[in-house]
Design a protein around this motif. Structure first.
Motif, PDB file in Angstrom:
ATOM      1  N   ASN A 186       0.906  -1.125  -0.002  1.00 15.86           N
ATOM      2  CA  ASN A 186       0.061   0.182   0.044  1.00 15.86           C
ATOM      3  C   ASN A 186       0.980   1.343  -0.025  1.00 15.86           C
ATOM      4  OD1 ASN A 186      -2.354  -1.324  -0.155  1.00 15.86           O
ATOM      5  ND2 ASN A 186      -2.539  -1.612   2.207  1.00 15.86           N
ATOM      6  N   ARG A 187       2.056   1.240   0.995  1.00 21.23           N
ATOM      7  CA  ARG A 187       2.694   2.413   1.016  1.00 21.23           C
ATOM      8  C   ARG A 187       3.659   2.711  -0.388  1.00 21.23           C
ATOM      9  NH1 ARG A 187       4.058   0.550   6.183  1.00 21.23           N
ATOM     10  NH2 ARG A 187       5.914  -0.555   5.387  1.00 21.23           N
ATOM     11  N   SER A 188       3.932   1.658  -0.974  1.00 20.61           N
ATOM     12  CA  SER A 188       4.625   1.887  -2.464  1.00 20.61           C
ATOM     13  C   SER A 188       3.598   2.322  -3.467  1.00 20.61           C
ATOM     14  CB  SER A 188       5.306   0.711  -2.856  1.00 20.61           C
ATOM     15  OG  SER A 188       4.302  -0.468  -3.133  1.00 20.61           O
ATOM     16  N   GLY A 189       2.483   1.709  -3.233  1.00 21.47           N
ATOM     17  CA  GLY A 189       1.226   2.187  -4.431  1.00 21.47           C
ATOM     18  C   GLY A 189       0.952   3.626  -3.905  1.00 21.47           C
ATOM     19  N   THR A 190       0.846   4.250  -2.933  1.00 17.77           N
ATOM     20  CA  THR A 190       0.475   5.374  -2.622  1.00 17.77           C
ATOM     21  C   THR A 190       1.673   6.159  -3.062  1.00 17.77           C
ATOM     22  OG1 THR A 190      -0.860   4.719  -0.554  1.00 17.77           O
ATOM     23  CG2 THR A 190      -0.047   6.978  -0.592  1.00 17.77           C
ATOM     24  N   SER A 191       2.785   5.844  -2.735  1.00 17.21           N
ATOM     25  CA  SER A 191       3.775   6.697  -3.227  1.00 17.21           C
ATOM     26  C   SER A 191       4.085   7.053  -4.563  1.00 17.21           C
ATOM     27  CB  SER A 191       5.159   6.144  -2.748  1.00 17.21           C
ATOM     28  OG  SER A 191       6.388   6.795  -3.313  1.00 17.21           O
ATOM     29  N   ARG A 192       3.783   5.899  -5.401  1.00 13.33           N
ATOM     30  CA  ARG A 192       3.744   5.923  -6.898  1.00 13.33           C
ATOM     31  C   ARG A 192       2.668   6.770  -7.465  1.00 13.33           C
ATOM     32  NH1 ARG A 192       5.186   0.562  -6.529  1.00 13.33           N
ATOM     33  NH2 ARG A 192       2.972  -0.296  -6.961  1.00 13.33           N
ATOM     34  N   SER A 193       1.468   6.599  -6.747  1.00 16.11           N
ATOM     35  CA  SER A 193       0.300   7.594  -7.168  1.00 16.11           C
ATOM     36  C   SER A 193       0.395   9.076  -6.901  1.00 16.11           C
ATOM     37  CB  SER A 193      -1.007   7.054  -6.661  1.00 16.11           C
ATOM     38  OG  SER A 193      -0.912   7.343  -5.146  1.00 16.11           O
ATOM     39  N   GLY A 194       1.118   9.326  -5.612  1.00 14.69           N
ATOM     40  CA  GLY A 194       1.549  10.591  -5.242  1.00 14.69           C
ATOM     41  C   GLY A 194       2.576  11.329  -6.170  1.00 14.69           C
ATOM     42  N   THR A 195       3.558  10.404  -6.508  1.00 16.24           N
ATOM     43  CA  THR A 195       4.610  11.116  -7.521  1.00 16.24           C
ATOM     44  C   THR A 195       4.157  11.126  -8.855  1.00 16.24           C
ATOM     45  OG1 THR A 195       5.445   8.535  -7.998  1.00 16.24           O
ATOM     46  CG2 THR A 195       6.466  10.022  -6.012  1.00 16.24           C
ATOM     47  N   SER A 196       3.135  10.507  -9.043  1.00 16.56           N
ATOM     48  CA  SER A 196       2.522  10.806 -10.586  1.00 16.56           C
ATOM     49  C   SER A 196       1.332  11.794 -10.530  1.00 16.56           C
ATOM     50  CB  SER A 196       1.935   9.598 -11.115  1.00 16.56           C
ATOM     51  OG  SER A 196       0.733   8.975 -10.233  1.00 16.56           O
ATOM     52  N   ARG A 197       0.925  12.104  -9.323  1.00 17.94           N
ATOM     53  CA  ARG A 197       0.010  13.111  -9.384  1.00 17.94           C
ATOM     54  C   ARG A 197       0.492  14.480  -9.383  1.00 17.94           C
ATOM     55  NH1 ARG A 197      -2.817  11.763  -4.791  1.00 17.94           N
ATOM     56  NH2 ARG A 197      -3.348   9.563  -5.434  1.00 17.94           N
ATOM     57  N   PHE A 198       1.606  14.762  -8.500  1.00 21.69           N
ATOM     58  CA  PHE A 198       2.299  16.291  -8.247  1.00 21.69           C
ATOM     59  C   PHE A 198       2.706  16.583  -9.419  1.00 21.69           C
ATOM     60  CE2 PHE A 198       2.128  14.758  -3.529  1.00 21.69           C
ATOM     61  CZ  PHE A 198       1.144  15.338  -3.354  1.00 21.69           C
ATOM     62  N   PRO A 199       3.386  15.978 -10.086  1.00 24.13           N
ATOM     63  CA  PRO A 199       4.046  16.481 -11.477  1.00 24.13           C
ATOM     64  C   PRO A 199       2.921  16.900 -12.403  1.00 24.13           C
ATOM     65  CG  PRO A 199       5.242  14.388 -10.863  1.00 24.13           C
ATOM     66  CD  PRO A 199       4.211  14.432 -10.228  1.00 24.13           C
ATOM     67  N   ALA A 200       1.702  16.273 -12.424  1.00 19.70           N
ATOM     68  CA  ALA A 200       0.742  16.703 -13.457  1.00 19.70           C
ATOM     69  C   ALA A 200      -0.041  18.088 -12.828  1.00 19.70           C
ATOM     70  CB  ALA A 200      -0.372  15.656 -13.374  1.00 19.70           C
ATOM     71  N   LEU A 201       0.100  18.246 -11.372  1.00 15.71           N
ATOM     72  CA  LEU A 201      -0.329  19.516 -11.030  1.00 15.71           C
ATOM     73  C   LEU A 201       0.611  20.469 -11.128  1.00 15.71           C
ATOM     74  CD1 LEU A 201      -1.631  18.219  -7.335  1.00 15.71           C
ATOM     75  CD2 LEU A 201      -3.037  18.776  -9.445  1.00 15.71           C
ATOM     76  N   ARG A 202       1.760  20.404 -11.109  1.00 14.97           N
ATOM     77  CA  ARG A 202       2.874  21.192 -11.424  1.00 14.97           C
ATOM     78  C   ARG A 202       2.619  21.698 -12.716  1.00 14.97           C
ATOM     79  NH1 ARG A 202       6.428  18.373  -7.886  1.00 14.97           N
ATOM     80  NH2 ARG A 202       6.933  17.096  -9.321  1.00 14.97           N
ATOM     81  N   ARG A 203       2.546  20.482 -13.600  1.00 17.73           N
ATOM     82  CA  ARG A 203       2.316  21.194 -15.100  1.00 17.73           C
ATOM     83  C   ARG A 203       1.081  22.048 -15.430  1.00 17.73           C
ATOM     84  NH1 ARG A 203       4.141  15.853 -15.914  1.00 17.73           N
ATOM     85  NH2 ARG A 203       2.018  15.143 -16.139  1.00 17.73           N
ATOM     86  N   ALA A 204       0.115  21.657 -14.900  1.00 15.45           N
ATOM     87  CA  ALA A 204      -1.034  22.391 -15.001  1.00 15.45           C
ATOM     88  C   ALA A 204      -0.933  23.870 -14.319  1.00 15.45           C
ATOM     89  CB  ALA A 204      -1.967  21.628 -14.357  1.00 15.45           C
ATOM     90  N   ALA A 205      -0.127  23.886 -13.208  1.00 17.95           N
ATOM     91  CA  ALA A 205       0.172  25.357 -12.538  1.00 17.95           C
ATOM     92  C   ALA A 205       0.984  26.067 -13.428  1.00 17.95           C
ATOM     93  CB  ALA A 205       0.503  24.941 -11.042  1.00 17.95           C
ATOM     94  N   ARG A 206       1.964  25.555 -13.987  1.00 16.18           N
ATOM     95  CA  ARG A 206       2.967  26.202 -15.013  1.00 16.18           C
ATOM     96  C   ARG A 206       2.215  26.856 -16.255  1.00 16.18           C
ATOM     97  NH1 ARG A 206       7.003  22.470 -13.522  1.00 16.18           N
ATOM     98  NH2 ARG A 206       6.446  21.120 -15.205  1.00 16.18           N
ATOM     99  N   ARG A 207       1.216  25.835 -16.828  1.00 17.30           N
ATOM    100  CA  ARG A 207       0.392  26.331 -17.645  1.00 17.30           C
ATOM    101  C   ARG A 207      -0.444  27.555 -17.578  1.00 17.30           C
ATOM    102  NH1 ARG A 207      -0.001  20.626 -18.709  1.00 17.30           N
ATOM    103  NH2 ARG A 207      -2.250  20.779 -17.989  1.00 17.30           N
TER     104      ARG A 207
END
Length: 254
Positions: free
Chosen positions: A2-23
């Motif tokens: 669960n911890r690894s799954g959460t970590s992977r989903s978190g790391t995949s989510r934040f870059p998308a948010l950063r890209r959206a914020a940059r746009r």
């Protein structure tokens, strides 16, 4: 697991948010940062003057000797003659409403006027702010003339409401800057917030905010149309110039 799954989903989510914020805000923040770096406080000359003027007017109108002059010079009511309202409108932008905390008006001016001044320039900021304020002021007269039964009408009692403060200008500037820098989500959020304001508390101020937004959106539409026309004319000129260069003839003029 669960911890690894959460970590992977978190790391995949934040870059998308950063890209959206940059746009959404990247070009805007870059312009503000560059303007402040290159020009320092001089880039905010209009904004700081507006903050100082608003604070001074607030101090004066809270004095027994100052309330009357401020009302005479900057208080706009729909029942006033139009010529008098037009004379008072420029100063009314910097007269804080007595029933609201002045720090709110000062914060609005400092943030929104500041960003607009750096991004749009001093005179365009002033022009958009005045146009937005004037649109709200003129709408009040039209709404009262239509009457409360009409779709955009207002009750006759609103003719006596004192119409002052920077909020209409702030809303208009926010929408214009968002359009100019393609911050579509933020611009839509401002518009939705103003619509919700009217739905929750339907008063003259809220209606004037919507009128200001409508006026600024018209300005934005005209700006887009002129931009497309210039690009079209420029493209035709380039094509004509290119063919002329190949054939040895001068470019054609339309």
């Amino acid at each position: 697991m669960n911890r690894s799954g959460t970590s992977r989903s978190g790391t995949s989510r934040f870059p998308a948010l950063r890209r959206a914020a940059r746009r959404e805000w990247g070009p805007l923040l870059t312009t503000v940062r560059t303007g402040l770096h290159d020009h320092g406080v001089r880039a905010l000359a209009l904004t700081l003057t507006a903050v100082a003027l608003t604070a001074t007017v607030q101090l004066v109108q809270n004095q027994t000797w100052g309330y009357g002059p401020v009302q005479d010079l900057g208080a706009v009511r729909a029942e006033d003659p139009l010529w008098l309202a037009l004379l008072r409108t420029p100063l009314s932008l910097f007269v804080p409403a007595l029933d609201l905390p002045v720090w709110g008006a000062l914060a609005q001016i400092l943030l929104v006027f500041g960003i607009a001044e750096v991004c749009l320039g001093r005179w365009r900021t002033l022009a958009i702010a005045y146009a937005a304020t004037l649109a709200g002021t003129l709408y009040a007269r039209v709404g009262i003339a239509l009457g409360p039964e009409a779709f955009l009408g207002l009750p006759a009692s609103d003719a006596q409401v004192v119409d002052t403060g920077p909020s209409a200008a702030v809303v208009g500037l926010a929408v214009y800057v968002c359009h100019a820098y393609r911050a579509w989500f933020t611009g839509a959020l401002v518009v939705v917030a103003m619509v919700v304001e009217v739905l929750v508390k339907d008063n003259l101020a809220g209606r004037e905010h919507l009128a200001s937004i409508a006026a600024v959106l018209v300005v934005c539409a005209v700006r887009e149309w002129l931009g497309r026309r210039r690009r079209t004319d420029g493209g035709q000129g380039l094509r004509a110039g290119g063919s002329g260069a190949r054939s040895g003839a001068p470019p054609m003029r339309s």
